[in-house]
Design an enzyme around this catalytic site. Structure first.
Site, PDB file in Angstrom:
ATOM      1  CG  ASP A 386      -1.737   1.158   1.383  1.00 28.39           C
ATOM      2  OD1 ASP A 386      -2.239   1.600   0.347  1.00 28.39           O
ATOM      3  OD2 ASP A 386      -1.916   1.648   2.503  1.00 28.39           O
ATOM      4  CE  LYS A 387       0.267   7.299  -2.458  1.00 31.39           C
ATOM      5  NZ  LYS A 387       0.423   8.285  -1.391  1.00 31.39           N
ATOM      6  CD  GLU A 489     -11.756  17.259   7.310  1.00 32.60           C
ATOM      7  OE1 GLU A 489     -11.870  16.510   8.295  1.00 32.60           O
ATOM      8  OE2 GLU A 489     -12.708  17.753   6.715  1.00 32.60           O
ATOM      9  CE  LYS A 788      -5.074  -0.793  -2.142  1.00 38.70           C
ATOM     10  NZ  LYS A 788      -4.605  -0.210  -0.889  1.00 38.70           N
ATOM     11  CG  ASP A 808      -1.601   2.091   6.700  1.00 40.45           C
ATOM     12  OD1 ASP A 808      -1.952   1.914   5.533  1.00 40.45           O
ATOM     13  OD2 ASP A 808      -1.675   3.171   7.286  1.00 40.45           O
TER      14      ASP A 808
END
Lengths: 1073, 430
Positions: A386-387, A489, A788, A808
């Protein structure tokens, strides 16, 4: 048994609820009870092939006609193996029993006959009303009725449920919250609830409360789930909806899929082959016996008459087959499975104990959550990563902005050169008492603009401080803590706060800002919340000047289309800035506003309310309503947020690459962002021959794109004469394997989710796989969680390689589960991924150590273990085959029974285990630790001690029939020939091994040998320090903003319509002590 | 619990350059250059081993190149404790008094860069319990180890030494074995049988050790293993079983035919041919009555036997179950061709050979049938040396193994000499 379709219950009505026979709140995670432990556990254990085999053997041995070994030779090891496993299972289950008991007996306040009565958790029934206090865990899934907080809000922490540690807010519906803590009202409450049957969807609940003839809609915002903890709320009352096994928590604790390693598979295959071999050997020996019996045994009857039941040599041969089957049982390794489990456990513990995988800032050691996959770590070929949060820290830093076409954030020195971070001076925010001291910004011009009172700058920051769903907490005066849904945010609101537009607190109808020191109260009219499709959020507020303003922020591509034509020139300038930001790998966000006409708003608001109350198509109706107002926006500017890479990520990727482990980045992020990160973390390099981009929108385009890419990389792979093409044209049956193909250079591939949806179908998936596997790095962007998993599955299906998925977030769970090995990063996004992973740690860089040290060692240890294990069993057993030719194939053993009994279990188990726990393969040498020595020499010594004991006078005289070999050891070891023979055999066995080990690196070197030589070479000739790899990439690439994939608090904030009598509390809302 | 190390300098090896304990990010009163790499590291391709997990073991190898004192420091550093939150003490301060200093003082030497995690290892305030794994050699897989390295320097000598040791031993054994002459010293008389499957499973187990041990209940009720030689004519057989039943019962007598035509019988000793443990512990006559016959009352002789067990010999110490011929027979042979000790011919005096040269005659009382199963009988006379009877095998084996080892050594030496420098490491980059 009828399946529950709908749950129907009435508060405080035990008779009514008992009709439905809902379970009580007892939970049972344990597997066994005292009575069923033995049969159940034994049944489970005998489902294992080897155990069942030995049970059969035991029965065979009880048949005197074929029993060639006494029963205890099999019984003893079997008992030991079974009891080790049974004890382990029993301890595990005992722990579960204890925790069940503890949980079931927790006290809870139950409303009985108008009084609160303390009872145990397990006695809670559906329809009961219970009271929960601050910091208490929630007893069951309950419908929130009322709470001590204004608007009946209740704060909960859901760490146990989804791992997210930020507080969430639940709110009771007004009709029940009016009851507050009046017990007489609560006891009289007889609302009826109709809701969906128990299910495992944590974020979904729908039901209808019928009370006093009116229906109220219930959703998951009103449900407190078991496993949550009440926070910041003095008390709350709730109606029990789901209990015990029906709760969402228990419904979710389903069986996890059991992952098996290739070694597991190999072991089973080996055992089956051994069975086959065993059968063949026994058959050969039985035939031999038949012949012997005819030729010799028949004549030897004078001294050894045949048994009465043996009518011919054929009968005898059949019996001998089984006798040899028993004797040669040691070929099938009974302790194999137990030993393998011990080794894996040991190697898992090493991972848990590794200080080099301990992350001090978060105080988290690495964790091997599955103990069965260690050796698989050493075989990983493809890593799917994952990034966000994995390669990057998911820490967002407000870095730059462009307001009304003016760039802020870069600092230049006198010569107009950009200044690097280390030389920069932080901006002084001391004018703002509410500033966050941790925030740093370097461009003084922006502060000056704020201080000057630049209208656009003020509006820009006002917009940032109004348009969000952040909650603020002010425990100490002036110390604001923001609870943000997404780190982007949080970063934006914090930035606005520091520049003097402090978001201080909010109620459901107001937002209180401190603008440049002055408190201003904005009326919050509506929040148009974020979702994945809209990619933007807006708020509509009434300013203190009684103007109605809409503030909007969102992805640039979306907002641009919503802008008023008048700001097109500004938009062009801003787009240039956006490109600049993107090239630096920054995440960008566009901010815009619109002033609304009072009448238009009133009209819109009415329709909005209707849409809110509608039960059908609520989402789609709302979004079309939203679109009506989010148009003709005036552009304010762009924010740029830096997404920081995790420590050591580029270095780790380089090393993984050297180890020929391919890394694919699968991210939900935008292509530009992902590509940027890929360059900055060394997955792509500037020196790469080409990076292919697949972004077709239909089958044909995608196929063409993929083929063009392959034509560049390996033209011959497109020819009909290519072996793989030939192979594929034969239409092989699944599962087949695509062999490795090597490209003629360094290539990269980028594919987005939309194209991937096509590429994952039909014939294209092979094209995709072949093209992608030739590339050095692959990036798939805009991926859904399901995609994925599909990519991982694709790889698993056609390439027989070990895959590892690391991520994650909750969106990585599917891929973590799909891959052979799932690694969870215990990071910012909660622990959903970790809970589903096989290994967990907190930094991507630890992957290197996990794979290249622990994985490699585990794999080598396991392989050595298997070789050693089979070797020792084979040598031990096959002696009997040889001996058969000398004893008339009569199934006579060479060894005496006690030696056979102890050999596997006592004499030889520890050296094997020791080797497989302490061996380290980095050097080509065997690694003998103190423990290895103790084990090896200890086992040898133990053998001699045992022998003396088993052949001692006392034991043999006490049981002359069991211990028949009185004095043999003494007499044998007295003879010098015996000792000389032992020495000779040991030397003779060692010589070829040492010779081979010596010659191997010279003639048949494996990479380890080469590395070893290389190390020695390096030691001889010191090398210059390695060239630092360039981390920053300068060419222009586009980047974009990404929201986190969650809904905001928006609906909750605005829905607090209930006015309470305790107005005094209103001001302290969201700033609980 | 967080253990905080006292900031003492190492009493044993005051470091010339003492790295501070604070992580690089923390401000330090010391010059940063002090905790940079020490020159000895610089020869390694990577700046620090810890950056590359795989190299941790390489690093262990690297120890060899370190000066001894640094090696010691290194090891201590490894064993130092779990928490390094304290700043270093004064540089190279006066050594504290010997053993009283806790081991923790070694933490002084802890290189801050040893920890990958970078951040402050102790939570601020030190209240939170750290979950940092213990820094023990066992848990960190750094147990002191002996690594047998197979290089030319170690392997070749092994081969030569084995060769040099084994060949003489082999020759010694071989010569000893060959020098055994049949007529000097105590002479052992064996009978040999061929094609006799004393190692057949059903034969081997056909005995009752309890009965042979003098157990009276087993005497009258032998084990089922003895079938079909368990009972005969309704009486229990003593000794029961196929082994006992098939006992070798030929009588061998040896005569020296001297110059006078009267053959002189050679004295054959019946006792001393069985293991002491067998004779005195394992085999016992049943208890009871005065005469042996009475003790065996109620039993019958094995089917094939000519006389009952209590009439095997006249000597009461060699009769019944403790008859040595019987004991020897009961220790079953491992192979179908075997020899068993029959008699001892003791040397009478040092002057005369035990069996002087001359013509001998062997008188065999033929009771034992072997032609049914194509068996063969032999009689062997042999003396024994310190290593048993005449058997050249062991000696030859030793010579062979020794020679092979020596030869291999030579071959490996040549190979090593020829191929040593053609290392193929070009494709490996570190």
């Amino acid at each position: 048994m009828n399946i529950e379709h709908e749950r129907y219950l009435q508060a405080n009505n035990k008779e009514f609820n008992s009709i439905f026979v809902y379970p009580n709140n007892t939970i049972k995670t344990s597997k066994y009870s005292v009575f069923n432990f033995l049969p159940l556990n034994l049944f489970e254990q005998f489902q294992r092939l080897a155990n069942a085999y030995f049970l059969i053997l035991l029965f065979l041995q009880l048949i005197p006609q074929i029993s060639s070994l006494t029963w205890y030779t099999t019984m003893t090891p079997l008992m030991v193996v079974l009891s080790i496993t049974a004890v382990k299972d029993a301890i595990d289950d005992l722990k579960r029993h204890q925790s069940d008991d503890r949980v079931n007996n927790l006290p809870v306040l139950l409303l009985v006959n108008g009084k609160m009565k303390e009872d145990k958790w397990m006695n809670v029934q559906v329809g009961d009303i219970i009271k929960l206090e601050n910091n208490q865990p929630v007893t069951a899934d309950i419908l929130l009725l009322s709470s001590s907080e204004p608007y009946s809000l209740t704060y909960i922490e859901t760490a146990d449920l989804d791992g997210e540690t930020n507080l969430k807010v639940k709110q009771a519906i007004s009709v029940t919250s009016d009851m507050e803590d009046h017990l007489e009202l609560l006891s009289a409450f007889n609302g009826e609830v109709r809701c969906e049957a128990p299910n495992n969807k944590l974020d979904r609940f729908s039901g209808i409360l019928t009370y006093k003839g009116k229906n109220y809609f219930l959703d998951h915002d009103k449900l407190l789930l078991r496993g949550c903890i009440i926070r910041n709320t003095d008390w709350c009352y709730g109606l029990v909806i789901y209990t015990g096994p029906d709760t969402k928590l228990m419904q979710n604790s389903g069986k996890s899929t059991f992952k098996r390693t290739q070694i597991d598979h190999l072991m089973n295959v080996l055992v089956l082959w051994i069975f086959l071999g065993l059968g063949i050997i026994c058959f050969v020996l039985a035939v031999g016996h038949g012949i012997w019996q005819n030729k010799k045994g028949y004549h030897f009857q004078i001294f050894l008459p045949w048994e009465k039941y043996v009518s011919s040599s054929a009968v005898s041969a059949i019996l001998i087959f089984w006798s040899y089957f028993i004797i040669l049982n040691t070929m099938v390794p009974i302790s194999l499975y137990v030993s393998v489990e011990i080794i894996r456990l040991g190697n898992s513990l090493y991972i848990n104990w590794d200080r080099k995988m301990f992350y001090a800032p978060r105080n988290t050691p690495a964790q091997a959550r599955t103990t069965t996959l260690n050796e698989e770590l050493g075989q990983v070929k493809y890593v799917f990563s994952d990034k966000t949060g994995t390669l990057t820290q998911n820490i967002m830093i407000f870095n730059k902005c462009s307001i009304n076409g003016k760039l802020y954030g870069d600092t230049y020195d006198k010569d107009g050169q950009r200044v690097t971070v280390s030389e920069k001076e932080k901006v002084d925010f001391s004018y703002n008492k509410l500033a966050d001291p941790k925030f740093s910004f370097y461009d003084k011009t922006l502060v000056e603009a704020v201080k000057k009172g630049d209208h656009w700058v003020h509006l820009f920051f006002r917009s940032l401080s109004l348009c969000h769903t952040v909650m603020s907490e002010e425990k100490v005066e002036g110390m604001l803590v923001y609870q943000a849904q997404s780190p982007d945010e949080g970063a934006l609101v914090t930035a606005a706060r520091n520049f003097g537009f402090v978001f201080r607190s909010r109620t459901s109808e107001t937002v209180i800002l401190v603008e440049m020191g002055k408190t201003r109260v904005y009326q919050l009219l509506t929040i148009l919340d974020f979702n994945n499709v809209r990619k933007r959020m807006s708020v509509i507020v009434r300013t203190p000047e009684d103007r109605i303003m809409l503030f909007c922020k969102g992805a640039d591509t979306i907002i641009c289309e919503l802008l008023h034509p008048s700001c097109s020139s500004l938009c062009d300038v801003t787009m240039e800035h956006l490109d600049d930001y993107a090239s630096e790998g920054l995440r960008t966000l566009m901010v815009a506003y619109r002033e609304l006409d009072e009448a238009f708003f009133q009209d819109w608001s009415k329709r909005h309310n209707e849409a809110c109350l509608s039960l059908e198509n609520r989402e789609s109706r709302l979004s079309s309503i939203y679109e009506e107002v989010e148009k003709d926006l005036m552009l304010l500017g762009v924010t740029a947020i830096e997404d920081k890479l995790q420590d050591g990520v580029p270095e780790t990727i380089i090393i993984l690459n050297k180890a020929k482990i391919r890394l694919w980045v699968l991210t939900g992020d935008k292509q530009e962002t992902a590509v940027n990160i890929a360059y900055s973390c060394n997955l792509f390099e500037d020196e790469m021959d080409e990076v292919f981009i697949v972004e077709g929108r239909d089958d044909e385009t995608i196929r063409k794109e993929l083929r063009t890419a392959r034509n560049k990389m390996k033209p011959e792979s497109l020819l009909d004469s290519d072996p793989i093409n030939i192979y594929l044209t034969t239409k092989p049956k699944l599962p087949f394997e695509i062999p490795e193909e090597v490209a003629n250079g360094n290539y990269g591939l980028i594919i987005n989710g939309y194209s991937l949806a096509y590429a994952l179908e039909g014939n294209l998936e092979l094209e995709l796989l072949r093209t992608a596997c030739m590339c050095k790095g692959v990036i798939c962007c805009r991926m859904t969680p399901l995609q994925k998993a599909q990519v991982v599955e694709l790889m698993k299906r056609y390439k027989k390689v070990v895959t590892l998925a690391i991520g994650d977030g909750a969106n990585d769970v599917s891929m973590i589960k799909a891959a052979h090995i799932g690694v969870g990063i215990s990071g910012q996004e909660g622990v959903q991924a970790m809970l589903n992973s096989d290994f967990a740690f907190s930094q991507f860089q630890y992957l290197q150590r996990l794979l290249l040290v622990h994985g490699r060692w585990s794999y080598n240890r396991m392989c050595k273990f298997l070789s050693y294990f089979f070797y020792k069993n084979f040598t031990f057993t096959l002696v009997h085959f040889w001996y058969a030719f000398f004893n008339g194939f009569s199934a006579q053993t060479v060894y005496e029974t006690w030696f056979i009994t102890c050999y596997n279990l006592v004499y030889t188990s520890l050296p094997v285990l020791g080797m497989s726990l302490f061996d380290q393969i980095v050097l080509k040498t065997t690694y003998w630790t103190m423990i290895s020595h103790v084990i090896i020499w200890g086992s040898l010594g133990f053998y001699f001690c045992m022998s003396f004991l088993l052949y001692s006078d006392g034991l043999c005289l006490a049981f002359p029939d069991v211990f028949q070999f009185l004095g043999v050891v003494r007499n044998a070891l007295n003879q010098p020939q015996m000792l000389l023979s032992i020495i000779l055999s040991v030397v003779l066995c060692m010589l070829p091994v040492i010779g081979y080990q010596f010659l191997k690196p010279l003639f048949w070197p494996i990479s380890v040998d080469k590395v070893f030589d290389r190390i020695q070479e390096c030691r001889r000739l010191p090398r210059q320090s390695p060239v630092r790899t360039k981390l920053k990439h300068s060419s222009t690439r586009r980047s974009a903003y990404a929201f986190s994939h969650k809904h905001g608090f928006g609906a909750l904030i605005t829905s607090g319509q209930t006015m309470k009598s305790r107005m005094s509390k209103k001001n302290t809302l969201f700033s609980k002590r | 619990m967080i253990r905080v190390r006292p900031p003492f300098p190492s009493p044993f090896y005051p470091p010339p350059l003492s790295p501070p304990l604070v992580p690089p990010s923390s401000p330090s009163s010391l010059s940063p250059s002090l905790w940079r790499l020490q020159p000895t590291y610089a020869s390694c391709p990577r700046p620090l081993a810890e950056e590359c997990p795989a190299s941790s073991a390489l690093q262990r190898r690297r120890l060899w190149r370190w000066p001894w004192w640094r090696r010691r420091r290194r090891r201590q550093r490894r064993s130092s404790g779990s928490c390094q939150g304290q700043p270093a003490g004064p540089l190279g301060g006066p050594p504290a008094s010997g053993g009283a200093v806790p081991r923790g003082s070694m933490a002084m030497n802890y290189n801050a860069k040893d920890e990958v995690d970078g951040g402050p290892p102790c939570a601020p305030g030190g209240t939170a319990k750290t979950r940092r794994p213990d820094n023990t050699a066992f848990k960190q897989q750094r147990l002191p180890a002996w690594q047998p390295i197979l290089t030319a320097g170690t392997v070749l000598p092994i081969f030569f030494i084995i060769g040099l040791i084994f060949i003489p031993i082999g020759i010694g054994i071989f010569v000893t074995s060959n020098n055994i002459r049949e007529i000097e010293g105590n002479v052992f008389m064996y009978y040999g049988l061929s094609n006799f499957y004393q190692n057949h499973r059903r034969y081997v187990k056909s005995r009752d050790d309890s009965q042979l041990n003098g157990d009276s209940s087993a005497l009258l009720n032998p084990s089922k293993e003895c079938e079909p030689y368990r009972r005969n004519e309704d009486k229990p057989i003593a000794p029961c079983g196929a082994i006992a039943n098939s006992m070798f019962n030929d009588t061998l007598e040896l005569f020296l035919i001297g110059n006078d035509s009267y053959p002189v019988p050679i004295a054959l000793k019946k006792k001393g041919i069985a293991w002491w443990t067998d004779k005195n512990v394992k085999f016992r006559n049943p208890p009871g009555g005065d005469s042996l016959e009475e003790r065996f009352k109620g039993t019958t002789k094995p089917v094939n036997w000519l006389k009952p067990v209590y009439m095997l010999d006249s000597d009461p110490d060699n009769n019944g179950f403790i008859n040595e011929d019987f004991i020897v027979w009961m220790r079953t042979a491992a192979l179908p061709t075997f020899r068993k000790l029959y008699r001892l011919i003791e040397r009478k005096s040092d002057l005369h050979p035990t069996l002087p040269a001359g013509r001998y005659s062997l008188n065999i009382t033929y009771n034992y049938p072997v032609h049914y199963f194509d068996g063969r009988k032999r009689m062997i006379l042999s003396t024994i040396s310190w290593m048993g009877g005449k058997n050249p095998f062991l000696g030859i084996a030793y010579i062979a193994v020794g020679s092979i080892s020596f030869l291999l050594g030579v071959v490996l030496l040549v190979i090593n000499h020829k191929y040593r420098n053609s290392s193929n490491t070009a494709d490996i980059t570190i």
